[in-house]
Design an enzyme around this catalytic site. Structure first.
Site: not given
Length: 279
Positions: A48, A53, A82, A115
């Site tokens: 994930d 990120y 996401k 998200h």
């Protein structure tokens, strides 16, 4: 849910692993590459990540190397990303998806999530996710951090029912009302920060239960999630922790122990409140 290969069937028939590796706050480059490879080598099949990120390229490289080294196929894996808040909206979501796919070096995603529920924007993004789903570029679609009222907004207009809602969930934030709503609507709940980002490791109640089973507090908490039918994506960059987090299928918490852990709930968050966030 009797081993690391256990999966849950989503409302569209797609099967999702009950345990995955989360890579939030894992640095791009060799660190995330090695984390992904260690997870897959040790039997994990779900990874994930998210655009925000900043490590999708490293995740993609880790997946590529792990496939080559472990003799598995892309189809064995379940990869999630996401769309970030700044990219919400119909066309911008489609564009963000293509960029994530390119960074990951993949032809499709198994799960794509909105998200955060940015007011006034997530409905158009949901329509974009439905478009992606219809093209087959993503096998399942859903959201992250959506409260009941956000989900109701989407369900009112959705042609395709969401399959997953990934939320902060752990013994101090057990989200019972939300979990019940998701179950009633056949939407799978998935926990981020299932270990409360390490803040549970001194808890005396959990320590007592851990000693009774000769397990770590982390293993007790992750087992509590599984017995509540919650998909989990614990994060670690250390191989021995990645192994430990997966070693939760050789014991079971009693009904009494489950109830005891349930009493720890304080509606306490380590992340932002989805009704009051600013990013």
């Amino acid at each position: 849910m009797n081993n690391l290969n256990s999966r849950v069937k989503l409302n569209n028939g797609i099967e999702m692993p009950v345990v995955g590796l989360g890579v939030f706050q894992v640095e791009d480059g060799q660190i995330v590459i090695d984390s992904v490879k260690a997870a897959i080598k040790n039997g994990y099949r779900s990874i994930d990540t998210a655009a925000i990120y900043g490590n999708e390229e490293g995740v993609g490289q880790g997946i590529k190397e792990a496939i080559e080294e472990n003799g598995i196929s892309r189809e064995d894996l379940f990869i999630t990303s996401k769309v970030w808040n700044a990219d919400l909206g119909y066309q911008s979501t489609l564009d963000a998806f293509e960029l994530s796919l390119k960074k990951l070096g993949l032809d499709y995603l198994d799960l794509y999530l909105i998200h955060w529920p940015v007011e006034g924007k997530y409905i158009e993004s949901w329509k974009a996710l439905e478009t992606l789903y219809k093209t087959g570029k993503v096998k399942a679609i859903g959201m992250s951090n959506f409260q009941i009222h956000h989900l109701q907004d989407v369900l009112e207009i959705a042609e395709i029912k969401p399959m997953v809602n990934q939320v902060e969930l752990h013994p101090l934030l057990s989200q019972v009302e939300l979990r019940n709503f998701l179950k009633e609507n056949s939407i799978q709940v998935e926990a981020w920060a299932p270990l409360m980002q390490g803040q549970l490791f001194e808890n005396e109640t959990l320590l007592k239960i851990a000693k009774a089973h000769d397990k770590s507090i982390a293993q007790i908490v992750l087992r509590w999630h599984l017995q509540n039918e919650i998909v989990i994506i614990p994060k670690s960059v250390k191989e021995h922790r990645i192994q430990e987090n997966a070693n939760i299928f050789d014991f079971e918490l009693t009904t009494e122990e489950m109830k005891t852990i349930d009493t720890l709930n304080q509606n306490h968050r380590v992340g932002p409140d989805p009704d009051n966030f600013d990013f």
